[in-house]
Scaffold this active site. Structure first.
Site, PDB file in Angstrom:
ATOM      1  N   ASP A 143      -1.490   4.885  -3.670  1.00 26.62           N
ATOM      2  CA  ASP A 143      -2.286   3.735  -4.087  1.00 26.62           C
ATOM      3  C   ASP A 143      -1.455   2.855  -5.027  1.00 26.62           C
ATOM      4  O   ASP A 143      -0.789   3.348  -5.944  1.00 26.62           O
ATOM      5  CB  ASP A 143      -3.544   4.243  -4.798  1.00 26.62           C
ATOM      6  CG  ASP A 143      -4.431   3.130  -5.303  1.00 26.62           C
ATOM      7  OD1 ASP A 143      -5.075   2.479  -4.485  1.00 26.62           O
ATOM      8  OD2 ASP A 143      -4.467   2.925  -6.546  1.00 26.62           O
ATOM      9  N   GLU A 187       0.809   1.287  -0.863  1.00 26.44           N
ATOM     10  CA  GLU A 187       0.507  -0.124  -1.072  1.00 26.44           C
ATOM     11  C   GLU A 187       1.620  -0.750  -1.920  1.00 26.44           C
ATOM     12  O   GLU A 187       1.732  -0.463  -3.106  1.00 26.44           O
ATOM     13  CB  GLU A 187      -0.838  -0.271  -1.789  1.00 26.44           C
ATOM     14  CG  GLU A 187      -2.023   0.184  -0.963  1.00 26.44           C
ATOM     15  CD  GLU A 187      -3.332   0.019  -1.714  1.00 26.44           C
ATOM     16  OE1 GLU A 187      -4.253  -0.604  -1.153  1.00 26.44           O
ATOM     17  OE2 GLU A 187      -3.427   0.508  -2.855  1.00 26.44           O
TER      18      GLU A 187
END
Length: 924
Positions: A530, A560
């Site tokens: 993340d 990400e």
């Protein structure tokens, strides 16, 4: 007794004996009081107590320790009179215009005569210019002791009055002083065999270099009061505190008592769980002692299980992103007590696991589980599940979901509490620290048994809490170290929450140790990071290399790579972000083709939610959109080519360019060096589902059957793209969240999956007002339209079409090429340039002499038009193209393809049915 002796001897002339007795009495009384005080702290309801309040508020930390001896004070100029004031008990009292009070020691600071070390200068370049100072007269022991005190740097006038002062940010000093700490691999509680005697012992190790005292509280279970307290010893080489108990304490629980100076508060005794916890009791109140290699914590067959060999290269990955509770909470074929739990994956005959088995058989390789580490936002003891009913645009669902949002049993879980322990709310008994370990492993075994690899979504970029707050762990052990701070010393929150500083030595160490634990002890096969762009690239590369070395497995990293916040554009370090990862082999999610396909972006607002149409959901139907349609088509081709920087393609303006020369919002559109560095997707857990965004943007008259076909077209772009293919659970069955654009805390109602394929849950009530109110004028009308909701037939069609796409991608390595050279040489687009038909994407893949290609060549098409399209291509060797075997199979989902898709060899003409993705092959 001691007091009587002292009284007797006061009459004696032997004052030396009197002094000794008084000292002994004082020490004995102090030890007794200390033990009692510590035990009381082990069992106290508050998790912290202030032992000695600070004499002043410390609101800012504008100066930086660059190393053990060097300080930078940004904005300060040369020639100022500057000193460092120190108080061991936090009793400094400084104010402008007054002379300092409460200090134990003053360190004289001098301006260094030599240039900064280049690595130090690079690390702290973000602070801006300032003056450096050196503690020239301090030895190593003093420097280490100094970090356990309150220290404030001040500039003074000639009379010694304060002109300005500030606290200091400590990471640079701690990383320099305790470099040896990162070499230890025994943090937390561990069970070992001593060399000098039989049996096992339990060891505790905690990195807390700024603490003045640390103890361990032991508990027989998760509820009883502490029955023992162990004082820990400080290791000045590593900054760690350690103690060993001569017995095997497996199955018991513990916490730490950490006496540490907290800026602005004083000397505080914090009762805190272990950041290296491997499990915990209910609501993470106590850490659990366990040897993860013990056979007692392993399901039968754990060590013998066979791991999937589907993924030889990162581009082989086809990933299905799934939330543990979503998977089974709505599945009536799962035992009631297992619904929403790890054990639901072990129900071999349940609808959900059958769905995963079918995906695996079709070619899916990985299940990526949304956070399954211990997170803060679901009560493991008292969560409530509201009974919600609703349809169309009714108000009741969102009202109840909002009312229970912080009380129910649902959250995505992006609020890390303990990075290396399984989440308790997914266990059948959160109070038993062993249960979550065993049941998590059973889940992994069940996934492996289906031929799927188990992946984790991990969140090391922030914590659920910091400071002296309930969910703070790291910051209550080493205040000011683990969190990333701004120029005032305040915690950065660009990620949503309290950012971590993974650039700091021991935060990077914690992340690396945690990932290794999941890979080694839970056989996790791949990781999704993340907000990975908030972490340094070098740390990520080092971590992946460590996993390979210590596990012997190539464990894939994707994440990400968004570039934003205080670290954007490399302000503090080279990030693990989109533009910085090329050449690393680590994959980042691409927004290029995603936004071209869906339209708009993650920040659509107001009428943009409707008007920002994409390639599949509106641009093709607008007479005024040819230019936008051409741009979108080019961006989709870019995605199909793996977003490779150096891949060359003719654009809609007839110019041939490398993909890195194409503009994407001021950035190079092509940004990776190798295809494994890009993750292609059109839907994940964030934002609206693909079905829901299409509801906003497709003409309202679009039939439910065509909506299902259009969903498939979007998924085909992912299936045909070079790189990693990533899909959100339920995208294959037209999943809707009833238009909810941010369902992280919307409860079960808005996050359900139906493995019976009877409902996609569109039109089941207005989504929660908080994140969706601005779109209510559109949502209410759309949810009340019964023609939008798909039938069971539509859902089954979508399901089977998706499986056909998986089979096609899996059938040939041409869809999964692992290097740029192959893609450059083997991929060619037809129908490009200014005269193209932008409604039809067409590409050729050359499979000659390529291992695993299985076909001499492939030609694929994506037709977004409501009418069939034809395309004449260069006849070349006049290959005899036929439909892919998946299209020709009797069970093919879209029977129109076999009936209507054609290739005329004499003209080199392909005919492609409306709203279809079609693949032709040339047999070897």
């Amino acid at each position: 007794m001691l007091f009587e002796q002292v009284t007797t001897h006061t009459k004696s002339r032997n004052s030396f004996l009197l002094a000794c007795l008084l000292t002994a009495y004082s020490a004995q009384a102090s030890a007794y009081n200390k033990t009692g005080s510590m035990m009381a702290a082990c069992n106290a309801k508050p998790f912290a107590s202030t032992l000695l309040p600070s004499a002043m508020a410390e609101k800012e930390a504008r100066a930086y320790w660059l190393s053990s001896k060097l300080i930078r004070w940004p904005g300060m100029t040369s020639g100022s009179k500057v000193r460092l004031y120190v108080s061991a008990k936090g009793q400094l009292k400084l104010s402008k215009g007054s002379k300092p009070q409460g200090f134990d020691k003053i360190f004289t600071l001098s301006e260094p005569s030599t240039a900064l070390d280049s690595n130090v200068a690079k690390r702290y370049n973000f602070t801006g210019p300032g003056q450096e100072y050196e503690l020239a007269d301090a030895d190593l022991k003093q420097l280490k002791s100094l970090q356990q005190t309150q220290a404030i740097i001040a500039t003074e006038d000639s009379e010694g009055r304060i002109l300005d002062y500030t606290s200091l940010q400590i990471a640079g000093a701690l990383d320099d002083l305790y470099q040896a700490a990162s070499a230890r691999n025994d943090y937390g509680a561990s069970i070992s065999k001593p060399t000098t005697r039989p049996g096992n012992q339990t060891q505790f190790n905690l990195w807390a270099p700024t603490a003045q005292q640390v103890s361990v509280c032991l508990y027989p279970d998760g509820n009883s009061k502490s029955n023992a307290q162990l004082s820990m010893q400080f290791d000045s080489d590593t900054g760690s505190w350690h103690v060993a108990n001569k017995t095997d304490l497996s199955g018991s629980y513990y916490t730490y008592l950490v006496d540490v100076l907290v800026p602005g508060q004083g000397l505080v005794r914090n009762r805190v769980t272990d950041p290296y916890s491997v499990s915990l009791t209910t609501d993470s109140q106590r850490s659990y002692i366990a040897d993860l290699s013990s056979s007692k914590l392993k399901p039968r067959g754990w060590d013998e299980q066979k791991l999937s060999d589907k993924v030889k290269n990162q581009t082989d990955m086809q990933v299905y992103e799934l939330h543990v509770r979503d998977f089974s909470i709505n599945d009536n074929t799962v035992k009631p007590e297992w619904r929403g739990k790890y054990l639901a994956f072990t129900e071999a005959h349940a609808n959900g696991i059958k769905h995963l088995q079918a995906l695996s058989a079709a070619g899916m390789t990985d299940i990526h589980l949304l956070p399954v580490f211990d997170f803060a936002t679901v009560s493991e003891a008292n969560c409530k599940t509201p009974a919600i009913k609703g349809r169309a645009a009714s108000e009741e669902p969102q009202k109840l979901a909002t009312q229970y949002a912080d009380q129910d049993c649902y959250n995505w879980g992006y609020e890390p509490y303990h990075y290396s322990a399984p989440e308790g709310s997914y266990a059948t008994d959160a109070s038993d620290g062993a249960k979550r370990i065993v049941e998590f492993r059973k889940m992994v075994m069940a996934l492996h048994a289906t031929g799927l690899r188990a992946g984790m979504d991990v969140v090391y970029n922030h914590t659920a809490g910091a400071g002296q707050t309930t969910y703070s762990v790291l910051d209550r052990i080493v205040p000011g170290y683990y969190q990333r701070l701004n120029q005032l010393g305040q915690i950065e929150r660009s990620t949503c929450c309290d950012n971590t500083a993974t650039e700091n030595l021991m935060m990077a160490k914690l992340m690396s140790d945690s990932v290794l634990l999941w890979a080694r002890h839970y056989k996790i096969d791949s990781f999704r990071f993340d907000l990975m762009g908030h972490q340094p690239r070098q740390i990520m590369e080092d971590m992946q290399a460590r996993l390979l070395k210590e596990t012997g497995r190539q464990i894939q990293f994707i994440g990400e790579g968004w570039n934003f916040g205080e670290i954007a554009d490399g302000k503090r370090f080279v990030q693990a972000s989109q533009l910085s990862l090329n050449g690393s082999g680590i994959g980042s999610f691409s927004d290029r083709a995603r936004d071209a396909i869906r339209g708009g972006g993650h920040g659509d607002a107001g009428e943009g939610i409707v008007k920002n149409q994409g390639y599949i959901n509106g641009l093709a139907n607008r007479a005024d959109s040819r230019q936008a349609l051409l741009r979108a088509a080019d961006m989709i081709r870019l995605g199909l080519a793996g977003s490779l920087r150096q891949f060359r393609m003719q654009g809609f303006d007839d110019q041939s360019r490398q993909l890195q020369e194409i503009d994407y919002a001021g950035q190079p559109a092509g940004y990776v060096s190798q295809p494994g560095e890009v993750v292609n997707y059109v839907e994940n857990h964030d934002n609206q589902t693909l079905f829901d965004i299409n509801v906003y943007r497709l003409p309202v008259t679009t039939s439910s059957a065509d909506r299902a076909r259009i969903q498939t077209l979007a998924l085909a772009t992912t299936a045909f793209s070079q790189g990693v293919a990533y899909y959100h659970a339920g995208v294959d069955i037209l999943r809707s969240k009833s238009m909810d654009g941010n369902s992280f805390n919307s409860g079960d109602w808005f996050n359900r999956l139906d493995w019976t394929y009877n409902d996609n849950y569109f039109g089941t009530g207005l989504p929660p007002e908080k994140d969706n109110a601005q779109f209510y004028p559109y949502i209410k009308v759309l949810l009340n339209n019964p023609d939008i909701k798909p039938s069971r037939k539509d859902i089954l069609f979508s399901r089977d079409q998706f499986r056909d796409l998986l089979k096609i991608r899996s059938s040939s390595s041409l869809f999964r090429m692992s290097n740029m050279t192959d893609i450059e040489q083997r991929l060619h687009f037809y129908n490009t340039g200014s005269t193209q038909n932008p409604l039809l994407i067409a590409a050729h893949l050359n499979g000659r002499q390529m291992p695993g290609a299985n076909f001499a060549s492939i030609v694929y098409f994506i037709n977004v038009s409501q009418q069939s399209q034809t395309l004449d291509v260069p006849r070349g060797n006049q290959a005899a193209y036929v439909l892919h075997p998946v299209h020709r199979a009797a069970e093919a989902a879209d029977q129109r393809v076999a009936l209507e898709a054609k290739y005329d060899t004499s003209q080199g003409r392909f005919t492609i049915p409306a709203l279809s993705a079609v693949v032709f092959i040339e047999a070897e």
